[in-house]
Design a protein around this motif. Structure first.
Motif, PDB file in Angstrom:
ATOM      1  N   LEU A  97     -28.248  20.801  -2.045  1.00  0.00           N
ATOM      2  CA  LEU A  97     -26.838  21.032  -1.703  1.00  0.00           C
ATOM      3  C   LEU A  97     -26.567  20.804  -0.223  1.00  0.00           C
ATOM      4  O   LEU A  97     -25.516  20.278   0.148  1.00  0.00           O
ATOM      5  N   TRP A  98     -27.494  21.196   0.640  1.00  0.00           N
ATOM      6  CA  TRP A  98     -27.285  21.015   2.076  1.00  0.00           C
ATOM      7  C   TRP A  98     -27.158  19.539   2.433  1.00  0.00           C
ATOM      8  O   TRP A  98     -26.515  19.191   3.411  1.00  0.00           O
ATOM      9  N   LYS A  99     -27.788  18.663   1.658  1.00  0.00           N
ATOM     10  CA  LYS A  99     -27.687  17.229   1.922  1.00  0.00           C
ATOM     11  C   LYS A  99     -26.337  16.670   1.472  1.00  0.00           C
ATOM     12  O   LYS A  99     -25.770  15.819   2.138  1.00  0.00           O
ATOM     13  N   THR A 100     -25.864  17.111   0.298  1.00  0.00           N
ATOM     14  CA  THR A 100     -24.618  16.584  -0.269  1.00  0.00           C
ATOM     15  C   THR A 100     -23.971  17.658  -1.117  1.00  0.00           C
ATOM     16  O   THR A 100     -24.363  17.843  -2.260  1.00  0.00           O
ATOM     17  N   GLU A 101     -23.044  18.358  -0.551  1.00  0.00           N
ATOM     18  CA  GLU A 101     -22.336  19.311  -1.401  1.00  0.00           C
ATOM     19  C   GLU A 101     -20.857  19.009  -1.369  1.00  0.00           C
ATOM     20  O   GLU A 101     -20.387  18.389  -0.418  1.00  0.00           O
ATOM     21  N   PRO A 102     -20.148  19.369  -2.377  1.00  0.00           N
ATOM     22  CA  PRO A 102     -20.546  20.102  -3.579  1.00  0.00           C
ATOM     23  C   PRO A 102     -21.139  19.178  -4.639  1.00  0.00           C
ATOM     24  O   PRO A 102     -20.919  17.969  -4.608  1.00  0.00           O
ATOM     25  N   LEU A 103     -21.891  19.787  -5.561  1.00  0.00           N
ATOM     26  CA  LEU A 103     -22.474  19.065  -6.677  1.00  0.00           C
ATOM     27  C   LEU A 103     -22.351  19.907  -7.948  1.00  0.00           C
ATOM     28  O   LEU A 103     -22.227  21.123  -7.880  1.00  0.00           O
ATOM     29  N   THR A 104     -22.436  19.235  -9.093  1.00  0.00           N
ATOM     30  CA  THR A 104     -22.447  19.938 -10.377  1.00  0.00           C
ATOM     31  C   THR A 104     -23.891  20.275 -10.742  1.00  0.00           C
ATOM     32  O   THR A 104     -24.834  19.729 -10.147  1.00  0.00           O
ATOM     33  N   VAL A 105     -24.071  21.117 -11.741  1.00  0.00           N
ATOM     34  CA  VAL A 105     -25.414  21.444 -12.227  1.00  0.00           C
ATOM     35  C   VAL A 105     -26.103  20.160 -12.692  1.00  0.00           C
ATOM     36  O   VAL A 105     -27.275  19.931 -12.392  1.00  0.00           O
ATOM     37  N   LYS A 106     -25.365  19.319 -13.395  1.00  0.00           N
ATOM     38  CA  LYS A 106     -25.923  18.065 -13.912  1.00  0.00           C
ATOM     39  C   LYS A 106     -26.455  17.186 -12.778  1.00  0.00           C
ATOM     40  O   LYS A 106     -27.550  16.633 -12.877  1.00  0.00           O
ATOM     41  N   LEU A 110     -18.145  22.842  -9.611  1.00  0.00           N
ATOM     42  CA  LEU A 110     -18.776  22.344  -8.397  1.00  0.00           C
ATOM     43  C   LEU A 110     -19.427  23.522  -7.695  1.00  0.00           C
ATOM     44  O   LEU A 110     -18.834  24.601  -7.600  1.00  0.00           O
ATOM     45  N   TYR A 111     -20.637  23.314  -7.204  1.00  0.00           N
ATOM     46  CA  TYR A 111     -21.383  24.368  -6.520  1.00  0.00           C
ATOM     47  C   TYR A 111     -21.482  24.076  -5.032  1.00  0.00           C
ATOM     48  O   TYR A 111     -21.683  22.934  -4.630  1.00  0.00           O
ATOM     49  N   PHE A 112     -21.351  25.139  -4.241  1.00  0.00           N
ATOM     50  CA  PHE A 112     -21.424  25.083  -2.785  1.00  0.00           C
ATOM     51  C   PHE A 112     -22.420  26.134  -2.314  1.00  0.00           C
ATOM     52  O   PHE A 112     -22.511  27.210  -2.902  1.00  0.00           O
ATOM     53  N   SER A 113     -23.149  25.847  -1.234  1.00  0.00           N
ATOM     54  CA  SER A 113     -24.026  26.875  -0.664  1.00  0.00           C
ATOM     55  C   SER A 113     -23.171  27.823   0.169  1.00  0.00           C
ATOM     56  O   SER A 113     -22.213  27.404   0.807  1.00  0.00           O
ATOM     57  N   ASN A 114     -23.506  29.094   0.140  1.00  0.00           N
ATOM     58  CA  ASN A 114     -22.774  30.097   0.921  1.00  0.00           C
ATOM     59  C   ASN A 114     -23.369  30.307   2.308  1.00  0.00           C
ATOM     60  O   ASN A 114     -22.774  31.001   3.121  1.00  0.00           O
ATOM     61  N   TYR A 115     -24.543  29.739   2.550  1.00  0.00           N
ATOM     62  CA  TYR A 115     -25.214  29.927   3.826  1.00  0.00           C
ATOM     63  C   TYR A 115     -25.603  28.581   4.420  1.00  0.00           C
ATOM     64  O   TYR A 115     -25.984  27.658   3.704  1.00  0.00           O
ATOM     65  N   GLU A 116     -25.544  28.498   5.734  1.00  0.00           N
ATOM     66  CA  GLU A 116     -25.952  27.286   6.432  1.00  0.00           C
ATOM     67  C   GLU A 116     -27.478  27.150   6.376  1.00  0.00           C
ATOM     68  O   GLU A 116     -28.211  28.139   6.335  1.00  0.00           O
ATOM     69  N   LYS A 117     -27.930  25.920   6.434  1.00  0.00           N
ATOM     70  CA  LYS A 117     -29.358  25.610   6.377  1.00  0.00           C
ATOM     71  C   LYS A 117     -30.137  26.329   7.473  1.00  0.00           C
ATOM     72  O   LYS A 117     -31.152  26.981   7.205  1.00  0.00           O
ATOM     73  N   GLU A 118     -29.676  26.230   8.717  1.00  0.00           N
ATOM     74  CA  GLU A 118     -30.418  26.824   9.833  1.00  0.00           C
ATOM     75  C   GLU A 118     -30.441  28.353   9.749  1.00  0.00           C
ATOM     76  O   GLU A 118     -31.443  28.980  10.081  1.00  0.00           O
ATOM     77  N   GLU A 119     -29.340  28.946   9.309  1.00  0.00           N
ATOM     78  CA  GLU A 119     -29.286  30.407   9.155  1.00  0.00           C
ATOM     79  C   GLU A 119     -30.317  30.864   8.120  1.00  0.00           C
ATOM     80  O   GLU A 119     -31.061  31.820   8.332  1.00  0.00           O
TER      81      GLU A 119
END
Length: 128
Positions: free
Chosen positions: A17-26, A66-75
């Motif tokens: 997800l950090w590379k390309t968000e948002p994405l679906t489960v599929k 669509l799924y999104f990460s709630n936290y930043e990669k570095e955090e």
């Protein structure tokens, strides 16, 4: 401080997800399957658990979500590293660095980069 404690499988989803968000489960499942054989329902279940834990959020998108990460990669990496240093090295960053450099062949370029980071940190602390 909120706990960010993803499992290895959850971290794999987050890295995608950090590379390309948002994405679906599929879409995420397809990317995971490039490196290992995992069932779709396994990917779905992991992502449902991640959403329940607050690691992900989802938004409706037609028939899917669509799924999104709630936290930043570095955090996330920072908190995981803090937890690891505390549990494995008694909170000592220098012990971690010495162990890491002693176990792995470090290139001259990497050593130069490490020296540069140390110099920057020393310069910042001398300004205080």
């Amino acid at each position: 401080m909120e706990k960010i404690a993803p499992t290895a499988a959850e971290l794999e989803v987050l890295n995608i997800l950090w590379k390309t968000e948002p994405l679906t489960v599929k879409e995420i499942h397809k990317l995971i399957c490039k490196t290992k054989d995992v069932g779709y329902t396994t990917t779905l279940k992991i992502m449902q658990k991640m959403t329940a834990k607050g690691l992900l959020r989802r938004e409706p998108n037609g028939k899917s979500h669509l799924y999104f990460s709630n936290y930043e990669k570095e955090e996330t990496r920072g908190r995981l590293l803090d937890r690891f240093v505390d549990s494995a090295f008694g909170g000592s960053a220098s012990s971690l660095v010495m162990q890491l450099l002693g176990n792995k062949k470090t290139s001259k370029e990497e050593l130069d980069e490490i020296k540069q980071i140390i110099e920057q940190m020393e310069n910042k602390s001398s300004l205080k």
